[in-house]
Design an enzyme around this catalytic site. Structure first.
Site, PDB file in Angstrom:
ATOM      1  N   ASP A  95       0.961  -1.150   0.176  1.00 50.43           N
ATOM      2  CA  ASP A  95       0.660  -0.145  -0.027  1.00 50.43           C
ATOM      3  C   ASP A  95       0.987   1.154   0.054  1.00 50.43           C
ATOM      4  O   ASP A  95       1.382   1.233   0.604  1.00 50.43           O
ATOM      5  CB  ASP A  95      -0.606   0.125   1.285  1.00 50.43           C
ATOM      6  CG  ASP A  95      -2.049   0.911   1.111  1.00 50.43           C
ATOM      7  OD1 ASP A  95      -2.234   2.172   0.373  1.00 50.43           O
ATOM      8  OD2 ASP A  95      -3.114   0.872   1.942  1.00 50.43           O
ATOM      9  N   ASP A  99      -3.384   7.561  -2.869  1.00 52.78           N
ATOM     10  CA  ASP A  99      -3.532   6.025  -2.283  1.00 52.78           C
ATOM     11  C   ASP A  99      -4.168   5.109  -2.951  1.00 52.78           C
ATOM     12  O   ASP A  99      -5.023   5.148  -3.625  1.00 52.78           O
ATOM     13  CB  ASP A  99      -4.729   6.563  -1.193  1.00 52.78           C
ATOM     14  CG  ASP A  99      -4.893   5.717  -0.285  1.00 52.78           C
ATOM     15  OD1 ASP A  99      -4.203   4.599  -0.510  1.00 52.78           O
ATOM     16  OD2 ASP A  99      -5.586   5.518   0.765  1.00 52.78           O
ATOM     17  N   HIS A 119     -12.495   5.201   1.839  1.00 50.15           N
ATOM     18  CA  HIS A 119     -12.481   6.869   2.533  1.00 50.15           C
ATOM     19  C   HIS A 119     -12.230   7.773   1.619  1.00 50.15           C
ATOM     20  O   HIS A 119     -11.539   8.117   0.674  1.00 50.15           O
ATOM     21  CB  HIS A 119     -11.034   6.947   3.907  1.00 50.15           C
ATOM     22  CG  HIS A 119     -10.111   6.646   3.152  1.00 50.15           C
ATOM     23  ND1 HIS A 119      -9.152   7.745   2.757  1.00 50.15           N
ATOM     24  CD2 HIS A 119      -9.676   4.793   2.696  1.00 50.15           C
ATOM     25  CE1 HIS A 119      -8.159   7.266   2.321  1.00 50.15           C
ATOM     26  NE2 HIS A 119      -8.856   5.333   2.623  1.00 50.15           N
ATOM     27  N   HIS A 147      -7.284  10.725   5.647  1.00 47.73           N
ATOM     28  CA  HIS A 147      -8.878  10.325   6.009  1.00 47.73           C
ATOM     29  C   HIS A 147      -9.876  11.336   6.098  1.00 47.73           C
ATOM     30  O   HIS A 147      -9.780  12.081   6.921  1.00 47.73           O
ATOM     31  CB  HIS A 147      -9.441   9.371   6.744  1.00 47.73           C
ATOM     32  CG  HIS A 147      -8.658   9.273   8.320  1.00 47.73           C
ATOM     33  ND1 HIS A 147      -9.553   9.201   8.535  1.00 47.73           N
ATOM     34  CD2 HIS A 147      -7.518   8.965   8.573  1.00 47.73           C
ATOM     35  CE1 HIS A 147      -8.692   9.887  10.009  1.00 47.73           C
ATOM     36  NE2 HIS A 147      -7.739   9.615  10.201  1.00 47.73           N
ATOM     37  N   GLU A 185     -10.947   1.199  -1.813  1.00 46.24           N
ATOM     38  CA  GLU A 185     -10.266   0.082  -2.028  1.00 46.24           C
ATOM     39  C   GLU A 185     -11.693  -0.969  -0.788  1.00 46.24           C
ATOM     40  O   GLU A 185     -11.978  -1.460   0.160  1.00 46.24           O
ATOM     41  CB  GLU A 185      -9.165   0.211  -0.621  1.00 46.24           C
ATOM     42  CG  GLU A 185      -9.401   1.025   1.099  1.00 46.24           C
ATOM     43  CD  GLU A 185      -8.085   1.627   1.811  1.00 46.24           C
ATOM     44  OE1 GLU A 185      -7.654   0.696   2.121  1.00 46.24           O
ATOM     45  OE2 GLU A 185      -8.287   2.924   1.893  1.00 46.24           O
ATOM     46  N   GLU A 232      -6.493  -1.480  -4.480  1.00 45.80           N
ATOM     47  CA  GLU A 232      -7.487   0.261  -3.814  1.00 45.80           C
ATOM     48  C   GLU A 232      -6.698   1.147  -4.847  1.00 45.80           C
ATOM     49  O   GLU A 232      -6.087   1.202  -5.183  1.00 45.80           O
ATOM     50  CB  GLU A 232      -6.043   1.241  -2.607  1.00 45.80           C
ATOM     51  CG  GLU A 232      -6.652   1.951  -2.502  1.00 45.80           C
ATOM     52  CD  GLU A 232      -6.477   2.201  -0.929  1.00 45.80           C
ATOM     53  OE1 GLU A 232      -5.256   1.750  -0.164  1.00 45.80           O
ATOM     54  OE2 GLU A 232      -6.536   3.238   0.222  1.00 45.80           O
TER      55      GLU A 232
HETATM   56  C1  HZT Z   1      -4.470   5.855   7.733  1.00 41.53           C
HETATM   57  C2  HZT Z   1      -3.013   6.007   8.281  1.00 41.53           C
HETATM   58  C3  HZT Z   1      -2.263   5.646   7.751  1.00 41.53           C
HETATM   59  C4  HZT Z   1      -6.638   5.338   6.436  1.00 41.53           C
HETATM   60  C5  HZT Z   1      -7.367   3.401   5.229  1.00 41.53           C
HETATM   61  C6  HZT Z   1      -5.707   3.186   4.659  1.00 41.53           C
HETATM   62  C7  HZT Z   1      -3.868   2.561   4.150  1.00 41.53           C
HETATM   63  O1  HZT Z   1      -7.687   2.509   7.854  1.00 41.53           O
HETATM   64  C8  HZT Z   1     -11.490   6.086   6.945  1.00 41.53           C
HETATM   65  C9  HZT Z   1     -11.296   5.062   6.615  1.00 41.53           C
HETATM   66  C10 HZT Z   1      -2.665   5.939   6.378  1.00 41.53           C
HETATM   67  C11 HZT Z   1      -4.089   5.498   5.658  1.00 41.53           C
HETATM   68  C12 HZT Z   1      -4.634   5.340   7.230  1.00 41.53           C
HETATM   69  F1  HZT Z   1      -0.810   6.372   7.874  1.00 41.53           F
HETATM   70  N1  HZT Z   1      -7.267   4.285   6.698  1.00 41.53           N
HETATM   71  N2  HZT Z   1      -5.748   3.533   3.058  1.00 41.53           N
HETATM   72  N3  HZT Z   1      -3.643   3.084   3.011  1.00 41.53           N
HETATM   73  N4  HZT Z   1      -4.699   2.976   5.095  1.00 41.53           N
HETATM   74  S1  HZT Z   1      -8.136   3.734   7.535  1.00 41.53           S
HETATM   75  C13 HZT Z   1      -9.795   4.818   7.060  1.00 41.53           C
HETATM   76  O2  HZT Z   1      -7.216   4.882   8.811  1.00 41.53           O
HETATM   77  S2  HZT Z   1      -9.855   5.444   7.914  1.00 41.53           S
HETATM   78  C14 HZT Z   1     -10.411   3.976   6.391  1.00 41.53           C
HETATM   79 MN    MN Z   2      -3.679   2.710   0.958  1.00 46.25          MN
HETATM   80 MN    MN Z   3      -6.655   4.196   2.170  1.00 42.77          MN
END
Ligand code: HZT
Ligand code: MN
Ligand code: MN
Length: 444
Positions: free
Chosen positions: A217, A228, A297, A305, A330, A425
């Site tokens: 990712d 992303d 998101h 987000h 995703e 994603e």
């Molecule tokens: C949070 C911290 C990171 C966001 C999704 C995600 C990787 O699970 C609302 C819906 C990077 C991304 C994120 F360092 N997250 N996309 N890619 N992770 S999440 C989220 O926290 S917040 C999903």
């Molecule tokens: Mn991601």
């Molecule tokens: Mn994401």
């Protein structure tokens, strides 16, 4: 197809050549294929078959006898990738993602004068997004070959992150530089039952194995516009149905995205595609489940987000997608429970956008917050990003910031032990005229 004739420079690019020549990154053009352009790499090759262009051939033969004095600006990407995207694409023009016209009652938008005007007002935003997306595609093209069983997670993370920073031209080592362009968030390298938010901290000894399922990712930002996008790699073909299910489910989500689309309904469509697959592992057949507590998101400026979520199971979320929104779509499939929980050592952190000013008592927390503000702002970061800035013994301060509600930690998210999870994603721009799947490439 763009009306413009492709330049020689574009023709020589070895990364999605056709796509770039036509100003489109996804490679799904009706342009005639140009054959293997990689043969151009070797200048001494006599590639003029027949006498299609005698003058060009003569010029080439003349040139090859002369020793080159001046180093020409590179016109193709290096291996590992180190040539600036802005060097490969001139005039602030980067390849478009996949543009998809709206349907039904939104059909008018593509040609509407008013909507086209709104689109033009956003041109700087689009340039930055396409720039970041191209760095993402070129990095993952390299990563896909580099990542092999036997490599350590640290080698993989460093390789990806060195590529991203080089391609956008910001090492992020001076104050404020990482805020201009670079990593949009820590590279997720999550194996098997771990679905997301794993990144190796310093000293990590994990070595990739032949039977692993790895989610990669990658986040790239240019001026805070974050792309992303994630994919899954496996070397044992037994996982093919799992990867196919999740790729199809994500594409279904991308397809269902559009102005006024209801988020809960999109979740239903995603789930239906995902759960139409099953997989046999060691003689047992497993249904493939959508992981119900993971979501897509919205993405905001310098914020990974936003306030809207895209469920991946049917839900009663009645929020709609709107013009101007940016979505990370995703999906995650699993052979396990289809539910994740937080487990293991944390690597990912981000300053909260709504953090109030707390009078910090701990000097190490105060000092670390200054480092975070200057280097990452609200962009997520990991421990290794603090290490490379020369920070050490910061864990007490970092945990203090977490406990004061200033920094949020994002622990690894895992399903049942022994299960396998996959993810795909894309980032999708809900433009006034069309939706643009900005991260679309030839690979996925
Ligand atoms: C949070 C911290 C990171 C966001 C999704 C995600 C990787 O699970 C609302 C819906 C990077 C991304 C994120 F360092 N997250 N996309 N890619 N992770 S999440 C989220 O926290 S917040 C999903
Ligand atoms: Mn991601
Ligand atoms: Mn994401």
């Amino acid at each position: 197809m763009a009306a413009q004739a492709p330049t020689d420079e574009l023709k020589k690019l070895n990364i999605s050549d056709d796509a770039k020549a036509s100003g489109n990154a996804n490679g799904k053009t009706d342009a005639p294929k140009n054959g293997d352009l990689n043969q151009d790499e070797d200048d001494s090759e006599d590639e003029a078959e027949g006498a299609a262009d005698a003058t060009a051939t003569a010029a080439k033969k003349k040139k090859k006898r002369k020793p080159k004095k001046k180093k020409k600006a590179p016109t193709e990407q290096s291996d590992p990738p180190r040539v600036l995207i802005s060097q490969l694409f001139r005039n602030n023009t980067y390849p478009k993602g996949e543009e998809v016209e709206y349907t039904d009652e939104n059909r008018y938008r593509t040609t509407s004068e008013e909507k086209r005007h709104l689109d033009n007002l956003n041109s700087e935003f689009l340039v930055d997004y396409r720039h970041a997306a191209e760095a993402h595609r070129q990095t993952r093209q390299w990563a896909r070959k580099f990542i092999q069983p036997g490599k350590t997670l640290l080698e993989i993370a460093d390789g990806i992150e060195d590529s991203v920073r080089a391609l956008v031209g910001h090492q992020g080592l001076e104050e404020g530089d990482a805020l201009k362009a670079g990593m949009g968030f820590p590279t997720g390298l999550s194996i098997n039952h771990c679905a997301a938010h794993y990144n190796p901290n310093a000293g990590n000894k994990i070595v990739l194995k032949e039977d692993d399922v790895l989610k990669v990712d990658i986040g790239v930002h240019v001026n805070g516009r974050i792309v992303d996008s994630a994919f899954t790699l496996a070397w044992n073909p037994r996982y093919d149905p799992l990867l196919e299910a999740v790729k199809a489910a994500t594409n279904e989500g991308v397809k269902q995205a559009g102005i006024d689309a209801r988020l809960g309904e999109i979740g239903g469509h995603i789930q239906e595609v995902m759960e139409s697959y099953e997989i046999e592992l060691n003689g047992t057949t497993y249904p493939i489940k959508s992981i119900r507590n993971l979501n897509g998101h919205t993405i905001n400026h310098y914020s990974i987000h936003g306030s809207k979520s895209v469920p991946i199971v049917k839900s009663n979320n009645n929020d709609k997608m709107e013009e101007g929104d940016v979505f990370a779509i995703e999906t995650f499939g699993s052979t396990g429970k289809g539910v994740v929980y937080e487990d293991g050592e944390v690597s990912h952190y981000a300053k909260r956008g709504d953090a109030s000013k707390v009078d910090l008592r701990l000097s190490s927390a105060k000092a670390l917050l200054r480092v975070i503000d200057k280097n990452f702002g609200t962009l997520p970061f990991c421990r290794r990003y603090l290490d490379r800035l020369g920070q050490d013994k910061y864990l007490l301060g970092l945990n203090n910031l977490v406990n004061n509600g200033i920094v949020e930690q994002y622990p690894p998210l895992v399903d049942q032990k022994g299960s396998y999870t996959a993810q795909f994603e894309h980032t999708v721009l809900i433009r006034p005229t069309v939706k643009e799947v900005i991260s679309r490439g030839e690979d996925f």
